[in-house]
Design a protein around this motif. Structure first.
Motif, PDB file in Angstrom:
ATOM      1  N   LEU A   1       0.922  -1.081   0.023  1.00 39.49           N
ATOM      2  CA  LEU A   1       0.100   0.136  -0.037  1.00 39.49           C
ATOM      3  C   LEU A   1       0.975   1.377  -0.045  1.00 39.49           C
ATOM      4  O   LEU A   1       0.492   2.321  -0.662  1.00 39.49           O
ATOM      5  N   LEU A   2       1.890   1.249   0.692  1.00 35.08           N
ATOM      6  CA  LEU A   2       2.886   2.349   0.695  1.00 35.08           C
ATOM      7  C   LEU A   2       3.443   2.335  -0.655  1.00 35.08           C
ATOM      8  O   LEU A   2       3.493   3.501  -0.956  1.00 35.08           O
ATOM      9  N   ALA A   3       3.827   1.567  -1.147  1.00 34.46           N
ATOM     10  CA  ALA A   3       4.550   1.502  -2.475  1.00 34.46           C
ATOM     11  C   ALA A   3       3.851   2.076  -3.542  1.00 34.46           C
ATOM     12  O   ALA A   3       3.947   2.959  -4.227  1.00 34.46           O
ATOM     13  N   ASP A   4       2.166   1.638  -3.506  1.00 35.23           N
ATOM     14  CA  ASP A   4       1.297   2.108  -4.507  1.00 35.23           C
ATOM     15  C   ASP A   4       0.983   3.526  -4.331  1.00 35.23           C
ATOM     16  O   ASP A   4       0.880   4.283  -5.213  1.00 35.23           O
ATOM     17  N   THR A   5       0.864   3.862  -3.341  1.00 33.72           N
ATOM     18  CA  THR A   5       0.609   5.230  -2.722  1.00 33.72           C
ATOM     19  C   THR A   5       1.750   6.275  -3.147  1.00 33.72           C
ATOM     20  O   THR A   5       1.461   7.366  -3.892  1.00 33.72           O
ATOM     21  N   LYS A   6       2.965   5.722  -2.849  1.00 35.03           N
ATOM     22  CA  LYS A   6       4.111   6.559  -3.493  1.00 35.03           C
ATOM     23  C   LYS A   6       4.359   6.808  -4.806  1.00 35.03           C
ATOM     24  O   LYS A   6       4.503   7.603  -5.556  1.00 35.03           O
ATOM     25  N   ASP A   7       3.806   5.612  -5.427  1.00 37.31           N
ATOM     26  CA  ASP A   7       3.693   5.622  -7.065  1.00 37.31           C
ATOM     27  C   ASP A   7       2.563   6.790  -7.494  1.00 37.31           C
ATOM     28  O   ASP A   7       3.071   7.368  -8.547  1.00 37.31           O
ATOM     29  N   LYS A   8       1.676   6.566  -6.861  1.00 39.55           N
ATOM     30  CA  LYS A   8       0.541   7.514  -7.377  1.00 39.55           C
ATOM     31  C   LYS A   8       0.872   8.994  -7.295  1.00 39.55           C
ATOM     32  O   LYS A   8       0.815  10.043  -8.024  1.00 39.55           O
ATOM     33  N   VAL A   9       1.507   9.363  -6.093  1.00 38.32           N
ATOM     34  CA  VAL A   9       2.069  10.519  -5.715  1.00 38.32           C
ATOM     35  C   VAL A   9       3.396  11.046  -6.733  1.00 38.32           C
ATOM     36  O   VAL A   9       3.244  12.196  -7.298  1.00 38.32           O
ATOM     37  N   ALA A  10       4.101  10.153  -6.943  1.00 39.70           N
ATOM     38  CA  ALA A  10       5.372  10.381  -8.195  1.00 39.70           C
ATOM     39  C   ALA A  10       4.738  10.428  -9.352  1.00 39.70           C
ATOM     40  O   ALA A  10       5.180  11.422 -10.174  1.00 39.70           O
ATOM     41  N   ASP A  11       3.634   9.919  -9.766  1.00 41.29           N
ATOM     42  CA  ASP A  11       2.928   9.957 -11.147  1.00 41.29           C
ATOM     43  C   ASP A  11       2.087  11.353 -11.346  1.00 41.29           C
ATOM     44  O   ASP A  11       2.396  11.975 -12.274  1.00 41.29           O
ATOM     45  N   HIS A  12       1.906  11.560  -9.950  1.00 45.15           N
ATOM     46  CA  HIS A  12       1.110  13.434 -10.084  1.00 45.15           C
ATOM     47  C   HIS A  12       2.090  14.220 -10.264  1.00 45.15           C
ATOM     48  O   HIS A  12       2.172  15.005 -10.983  1.00 45.15           O
TER      49      HIS A  12
END
Length: 112
Positions: free
Chosen positions: A44-55
């Motif tokens: 969940l942390l990795a997915d959340t970091k990916d979403k923020v990085a994509d943004h």
């Protein structure tokens, strides 16, 4: 009346035995569940970091509220993971076992 009292006593003893045999109350199950939750939290942390990085890179823009919510969650997830690192201590396992047993008794889940 004595017959009824004896039957109730047997039923209570049987219920307690079922609770003691519940696999969800075993140490191994509690440790496995803890490890599984820790792995889920890492994902969940990795997915959340990916979403923020994509943004932040402009690949997938988020609403301002969503971006703020996700960035706040990263800190919360990291803090929770830090608490979950390492093996569980025996006191923590005992506390969880007792809490689960009390919950099962309270909600009448004696047929677990």
């Amino acid at each position: 009346c004595l017959f009824l009292t004896e039957n109730v006593g047997v039923t209570l003893a049987q219920s307690e035995k079922k609770l003691d045999m519940d696999p969800r109350l075993s140490r191994d199950h509690i440790v496995e569940n803890h490890n599984r939750r820790r792995e889920q939290l890492k994902k969940l942390l990795a997915d959340t970091k990916d979403k923020v990085a994509d943004h932040e890179s402009g690949r997938n823009l988020l609403e301002d509220e969503e971006y703020e919510r996700l960035t706040n969650r990263i800190g919360l997830y990291e803090k929770k993971l830090q608490k979950m690192e390492g093996p569980m201590d025996e006191r923590e396992i005992d506390k969880i076992m007792q809490r689960q047993k009390m919950r099962a008794e309270r909600f009448g889940h004696t047929e677990l």
